[in-house]
Design a protein around this motif. Structure first.
Motif, PDB file in Angstrom:
ATOM      1  N   UNK A  47      59.896  41.777 -26.801  1.00 28.18           N
ATOM      2  CA  UNK A  47      59.276  40.864 -26.679  1.00 28.18           C
ATOM      3  C   UNK A  47      58.089  41.144 -25.283  1.00 28.18           C
ATOM      4  N   UNK A  48      59.095  42.056 -24.131  1.00 16.94           N
ATOM      5  CA  UNK A  48      57.990  42.762 -22.868  1.00 16.94           C
ATOM      6  C   UNK A  48      56.671  43.140 -23.054  1.00 16.94           C
ATOM      7  N   UNK A  49      57.440  44.071 -24.126  1.00 14.80           N
ATOM      8  CA  UNK A  49      56.266  45.064 -24.849  1.00 14.80           C
ATOM      9  C   UNK A  49      55.148  44.978 -25.923  1.00 14.80           C
ATOM     10  N   UNK A  50      55.496  43.197 -26.283  1.00 14.77           N
ATOM     11  CA  UNK A  50      54.289  42.192 -26.838  1.00 14.77           C
ATOM     12  C   UNK A  50      53.464  42.258 -26.088  1.00 14.77           C
ATOM     13  N   UNK A  51      54.485  41.678 -25.193  1.00 15.98           N
ATOM     14  CA  UNK A  51      53.511  40.901 -24.371  1.00 15.98           C
ATOM     15  C   UNK A  51      52.377  41.159 -22.747  1.00 15.98           C
ATOM     16  N   UNK A  52      53.216  42.479 -22.832  1.00 17.20           N
ATOM     17  CA  UNK A  52      52.046  43.005 -21.808  1.00 17.20           C
ATOM     18  C   UNK A  52      51.169  44.008 -23.237  1.00 17.20           C
ATOM     19  N   UNK A  53      51.235  43.952 -23.967  1.00 15.58           N
ATOM     20  CA  UNK A  53      50.167  45.191 -25.201  1.00 15.58           C
ATOM     21  C   UNK A  53      49.346  43.232 -25.580  1.00 15.58           C
ATOM     22  N   UNK A  54      49.763  42.648 -25.298  1.00 14.00           N
ATOM     23  CA  UNK A  54      48.428  41.699 -26.164  1.00 14.00           C
ATOM     24  C   UNK A  54      47.442  41.544 -24.965  1.00 14.00           C
ATOM     25  N   UNK A  55      48.459  41.103 -23.665  1.00 10.82           N
ATOM     26  CA  UNK A  55      47.734  40.919 -22.207  1.00 10.82           C
ATOM     27  C   UNK A  55      46.337  41.755 -21.674  1.00 10.82           C
ATOM     28  N   UNK A  56      46.725  43.069 -21.771  1.00 10.67           N
ATOM     29  CA  UNK A  56      45.777  44.189 -22.038  1.00 10.67           C
ATOM     30  C   UNK A  56      44.909  44.127 -23.093  1.00 10.67           C
ATOM     31  N   UNK A  57      45.265  44.072 -24.132  1.00 13.67           N
ATOM     32  CA  UNK A  57      44.159  43.861 -25.625  1.00 13.67           C
ATOM     33  C   UNK A  57      42.713  42.924 -24.553  1.00 13.67           C
ATOM     34  N   UNK A  58      43.863  41.716 -24.526  1.00 10.02           N
ATOM     35  CA  UNK A  58      42.671  40.850 -24.199  1.00 10.02           C
ATOM     36  C   UNK A  58      41.827  40.849 -22.643  1.00 10.02           C
ATOM     37  N   UNK A  59      41.877  41.728 -22.257  1.00 16.66           N
ATOM     38  CA  UNK A  59      41.161  41.507 -20.616  1.00 16.66           C
ATOM     39  C   UNK A  59      40.614  43.731 -20.958  1.00 16.66           C
ATOM     40  N   UNK A  60      40.726  44.028 -22.093  1.00 17.54           N
ATOM     41  CA  UNK A  60      40.959  45.270 -21.996  1.00 17.54           C
ATOM     42  C   UNK A  60      41.179  46.089 -20.925  1.00 17.54           C
ATOM     43  N   UNK A  61      43.063  46.499 -20.776  1.00 19.93           N
ATOM     44  CA  UNK A  61      43.089  46.590 -19.328  1.00 19.93           C
ATOM     45  C   UNK A  61      43.765  48.075 -19.926  1.00 19.93           C
ATOM     46  N   UNK A  62      43.151  49.083 -19.140  1.00 16.97           N
ATOM     47  CA  UNK A  62      44.537  50.452 -19.295  1.00 16.97           C
ATOM     48  C   UNK A  62      45.945  50.517 -19.335  1.00 16.97           C
ATOM     49  N   UNK A  63      46.170  49.953 -18.592  1.00 11.96           N
ATOM     50  CA  UNK A  63      47.586  49.892 -18.257  1.00 11.96           C
ATOM     51  C   UNK A  63      47.832  48.753 -17.536  1.00 11.96           C
ATOM     52  N   UNK A  64      49.401  48.905 -17.881  1.00 11.39           N
ATOM     53  CA  UNK A  64      49.904  47.545 -16.834  1.00 11.39           C
ATOM     54  C   UNK A  64      51.893  47.433 -17.093  1.00 11.39           C
ATOM     55  N   UNK A  65      52.223  46.523 -15.772  1.00  9.45           N
ATOM     56  CA  UNK A  65      53.457  46.311 -15.786  1.00  9.45           C
ATOM     57  C   UNK A  65      53.970  44.899 -16.094  1.00  9.45           C
ATOM     58  N   UNK A  66      55.273  45.239 -16.420  1.00  2.00           N
ATOM     59  CA  UNK A  66      56.310  43.705 -15.968  1.00  2.00           C
ATOM     60  C   UNK A  66      57.079  43.709 -15.172  1.00  2.00           C
ATOM     61  N   UNK A  67      57.164  43.044 -13.925  1.00  2.00           N
ATOM     62  CA  UNK A  67      58.326  42.832 -13.898  1.00  2.00           C
ATOM     63  C   UNK A  67      59.547  42.046 -13.420  1.00  2.00           C
ATOM     64  N   UNK A  68      60.273  41.406 -13.446  1.00  2.00           N
ATOM     65  CA  UNK A  68      61.416  39.935 -13.729  1.00  2.00           C
ATOM     66  C   UNK A  68      62.263  40.124 -12.532  1.00  2.00           C
ATOM     67  N   UNK A  69      62.374  38.675 -12.317  1.00  2.00           N
ATOM     68  CA  UNK A  69      62.286  38.320 -10.848  1.00  2.00           C
ATOM     69  C   UNK A  69      64.654  38.504 -10.992  1.00  2.00           C
ATOM     70  N   UNK A  70      65.455  38.972 -10.107  1.00  2.00           N
ATOM     71  CA  UNK A  70      66.354  39.372 -10.483  1.00  2.00           C
ATOM     72  C   UNK A  70      66.634  38.706  -8.959  1.00  2.00           C
ATOM     73  N   UNK A  71      67.823  38.076  -8.364  1.00  2.54           N
ATOM     74  CA  UNK A  71      67.864  37.408  -7.169  1.00  2.54           C
ATOM     75  C   UNK A  71      66.940  37.735  -6.199  1.00  2.54           C
ATOM     76  N   UNK A  72      66.788  38.602  -5.362  1.00  7.67           N
ATOM     77  CA  UNK A  72      65.305  38.145  -4.152  1.00  7.67           C
ATOM     78  C   UNK A  72      64.489  39.502  -4.900  1.00  7.67           C
ATOM     79  N   UNK A  73      64.623  40.078  -5.777  1.00  8.32           N
ATOM     80  CA  UNK A  73      64.158  41.323  -5.915  1.00  8.32           C
ATOM     81  C   UNK A  73      63.400  41.349  -7.305  1.00  8.32           C
ATOM     82  N   UNK A  74      62.030  41.964  -7.234  1.00  5.23           N
ATOM     83  CA  UNK A  74      61.870  41.744  -9.150  1.00  5.23           C
ATOM     84  C   UNK A  74      61.833  43.834  -8.984  1.00  5.23           C
ATOM     85  N   UNK A  75      62.764  42.954 -10.277  1.00  2.00           N
ATOM     86  CA  UNK A  75      62.620  44.472 -11.547  1.00  2.00           C
ATOM     87  C   UNK A  75      62.263  45.135 -11.720  1.00  2.00           C
ATOM     88  N   UNK A  76      61.611  46.432 -11.863  1.00  2.00           N
ATOM     89  CA  UNK A  76      60.212  47.203 -12.549  1.00  2.00           C
ATOM     90  C   UNK A  76      60.833  47.113 -13.812  1.00  2.00           C
TER      91      UNK A  76
END
Length: 203
Positions: A30-59
Motif C-alpha cells: 500500500x505504501x509503495x502504491x500511495x507514493x507511486x501515485x502521488x509522485x506521478x500526480x505531481x511529477x516528482x522525482x522522489x518521495x518518502x512516507x513516514x508513519x507515526x509511532x508514539x512520539x516519533x515518525x518512522x521512515x
C-alpha cells in the motif's frame, strides 16, 4: 460530449485510485502504491512516507527515480528505517506536529531566522543527490489525526528540470493523502488482526 478540464480529470483519476487503495490489504504494498501515485500526480522525482509511532515518525518507504536509474536492472534502493522526532526542527516533524502542508521551492534556501525547521543534508551527501523542491503533506485519518507524513521531492517539468511544486495541485494531493491515511489505517488493523490470530494459534 462536454470535455473535462485538467482539474476534473485529475479528480476523476484520484477517485478511481482511492477505490483501488481500498482493495490493498498489505501495508508495505500500500505504501509503495500511495507514493507511486502521488509522485506521478505531481511529477516528482522522489518521495518518502513516514508513519507515526508514539512520539516519533518512522521512515517507512522511499522512492527515487534518479538514484534507481543508477542501479543495475532489477536492483532495489537500499534504505535504512530510522525514527524522526515529531518536533519543529525537521520539515517532516514540523508537518506532523502542526498538521499543515509545506510547499518549499528550495530546501537549501531556508532562512533559519524565519523558519524553525531545516533540511538534514547528510542524506543528500550520502546518496549524492540534491534535494531542491519539496512538498510535505500530513496523512490525516477521518478523525483529523495525523498518522504519518508524505514527502514529495523535486517536481520536474517536461524537460526533466527541477521546478517548484504547483500550488494548484496541493488541494487535490491533500485530499488524496487523507484517503491514503484511511487506507493505511485499515491495512494496519488487518495486519494487527492477522498477527493476533497467529499468536492465538501458537498458544
Amino acid at each position: 460530449r462536454v470535455s473535462m478540464s485538467n482539474e476534473q480529470l485529475k479528480l476523476q483519476q484520484l477517485l478511481e485510485i482511492n477505490n483501488e487503495l481500498e482493495q490493498v490489504k498489505d501495508v508495505d504494498v500500500l505504501l509503495e502504491k500511495i507514493l507511486s501515485v502521488a509522485r506521478k500526480f505531481v511529477n516528482a522525482d522522489a518521495g518518502s512516507i513516514y508513519i507515526k509511532e508514539g512520539e516519533k515518525l518512522q521512515f517507512r518507504h522511499t522512492q527515487n527515480e534518479t538514484l534507481q536509474k543508477q542501479l543495475a536492472p532489477g536492483k532495489k534502493l537500499i534504505y535504512q528505517r530510522f525514527p524522526v522526532p515529531i518536533s519543529h526542527s525537521s520539515i517532516s516533524g514540523h508537518v506532523a506536529l502542526t498538521g499543515e502542508t509545506l510547499n518549499i521551492p528550495d530546501v537549501y534556501e531556508l532562512d533559519p531566522q524565519k523558519v524553525p525547521y531545516s533540511l538534514d543534508r547528510s542524506y543528500d551527501e550520502k546518496a549524492r543527490y540534491r534535494t531542491q523542491s519539496m512538498l510535505t503533506i500530513p496523512l490525516k485519518n477521518n478523525q483529523n489525526k495525523v498518522i504519518g507524513v508524505m514527502q514529495l521531492i523535486n517536481a520536474q517539468n517536461g524537460e526533466g528540470n527541477v521546478i517548484p511544486f504547483s500550488e494548484e495541485d496541493t488541494p487535490l494531493i491533500r485530499t488524496f493523502a487523507n484517503n491514503a491515511a484511511m487506507a493505511i489505517e485499515r491495512a494496519q488493523m488487518t495486519r494487527a488482526m492477522i498477527l493476533r490470530m497467529i499468536s492465538m494459534a501458537e498458544l
